[in-house]
Design an enzyme around this catalytic site. Structure first.
Site, mmCIF file in Angstrom:
data_model
loop_
_atom_site.group_PDB
_atom_site.id
_atom_site.type_symbol
_atom_site.label_atom_id
_atom_site.label_comp_id
_atom_site.label_asym_id
_atom_site.label_seq_id
_atom_site.Cartn_x
_atom_site.Cartn_y
_atom_site.Cartn_z
ATOM 1 C CB THR A 179 -5.221 -8.162 -4.546
ATOM 2 O OG1 THR A 179 -3.386 -7.835 -4.496
ATOM 3 C CG2 THR A 179 -5.348 -8.673 -3.004
ATOM 4 C CB THR A 180 -6.211 -3.557 -7.346
ATOM 5 O OG1 THR A 180 -7.283 -3.870 -6.702
ATOM 6 C CG2 THR A 180 -6.506 -2.939 -8.416
ATOM 7 C CG ASP A 181 -2.521 -3.905 -4.350
ATOM 8 O OD1 ASP A 181 -3.430 -4.188 -4.511
ATOM 9 O OD2 ASP A 181 -1.397 -3.651 -3.127
ATOM 10 C CB VAL A 182 -0.671 -7.908 -5.077
ATOM 11 C CG1 VAL A 182 0.516 -8.812 -5.376
ATOM 12 C CG2 VAL A 182 -0.316 -6.436 -4.640
ATOM 13 C CB CYS A 183 -2.606 -11.615 -8.097
ATOM 14 S SG CYS A 183 -1.915 -12.405 -6.941
ATOM 15 C CE LYS A 222 -3.507 -16.307 -10.011
ATOM 16 N NZ LYS A 222 -2.293 -15.519 -8.551
ATOM 17 C CG ASP A 273 -5.350 -15.287 -7.165
ATOM 18 O OD1 ASP A 273 -5.703 -16.012 -8.042
ATOM 19 O OD2 ASP A 273 -4.681 -14.902 -7.193
#
Length: 225
Positions: free
Chosen positions: A155-159, A126, A26
């Site tokens: 982002t590291t914490d989400v996707c 997606k 992304d």
């Protein structure tokens, strides 16, 4: 092998370039631009932009080693037919109703020009945080014989983390590259990286770009003998 924690990657020492892919998640205008989705939500996109040179170095190293590069893009249909009521509610709540932010029909959906996307790279589109949900991502990986994944992007914490977790559940061997991932929330970024290593590597291994590039260079040199 690639130096990593809590174990060197891959765990069995058998890194095969043709069975490995670099996943670039992304890195799109809507997440990295000062007028995109992320910035409109009050987050600073500069940490995301800061990783672009590192990601490009990884892309170059992976191509040189014969490792496939796969990019993902997140966004919805222009007619919003694939957007649930909850997602529409969140979109309105974020002040994005009536805009083209995160729509596939908009320029913001495209990967930023700073990222080196080659004609033979694979791109997976997606709508969800995970690249596996409602996409052909897993089918592409299986069809290409890919079993090992190197994770970068935002982002590291989400996707990144959502895709990583699902990849582990599908028995892919996973390595997250710490300085090739970013988030607008530093605490969330650090927590997501830490979670990779808990329980003796429940979500695979964690390394940095230098270790990955060094490992790939050694692999290439060994193959050349």
């Amino acid at each position: 092998m690639i130096s990593a924690k809590p174990f060197d990657f891959p765990y069995d020492g058998n890194l095969i370039p043709a069975a490995t892919a670099l996943i670039v998640i992304d890195l799109q205008e809507d997440f990295l631009s000062p007028t995109g989705y992320f910035a409109r939500g009050g987050y600073d996109p500069s940490p995301l932009r800061a990783i672009l040179p590192t990601v490009n170095r990884l892309i170059a190293a992976c191509r040189a080693a014969g490792i496939r590069v796969i990019h993902t893009r997140q966004g919805y249909r222009g007619d919003l037919a694939d957007m649930t009521p909850y997602e529409k509610w969140r979109r309105t709540r974020a002040g994005l109703a009536g805009t083209t932010v995160l729509l596939r029909s908009s320029p913001g959906f495209q990967i930023v020009p700073e990222i080196d996307v080659a004609a033979d790279d694979i791109i997976v589109d997606k709508t969800c945080n995970s690249a596996f949900t409602y996409t052909d991502f897993e089918h592409v990986l299986r069809a290409q014989g890919i079993t090992h994944l190197l994770f970068s992007g935002c982002t590291t914490d989400v996707c990144v983390h959502t895709t990583l977790r699902e990849a582990c559940d599908r028995n892919f061997q996973c390595l997250t590259i710490s300085d090739a991932c970013a988030s607008g929330d530093q605490l969330a970024h650090e927590a997501a990286l830490h979670m990779v290593t808990v329980e003796n590597g429940i979500f695979g291994a964690l390394s940095d770009s230098r270790s990955v590039i060094d490992g790939l260079a050694r692999l290439k040199a060994r193959q050349a003998r």
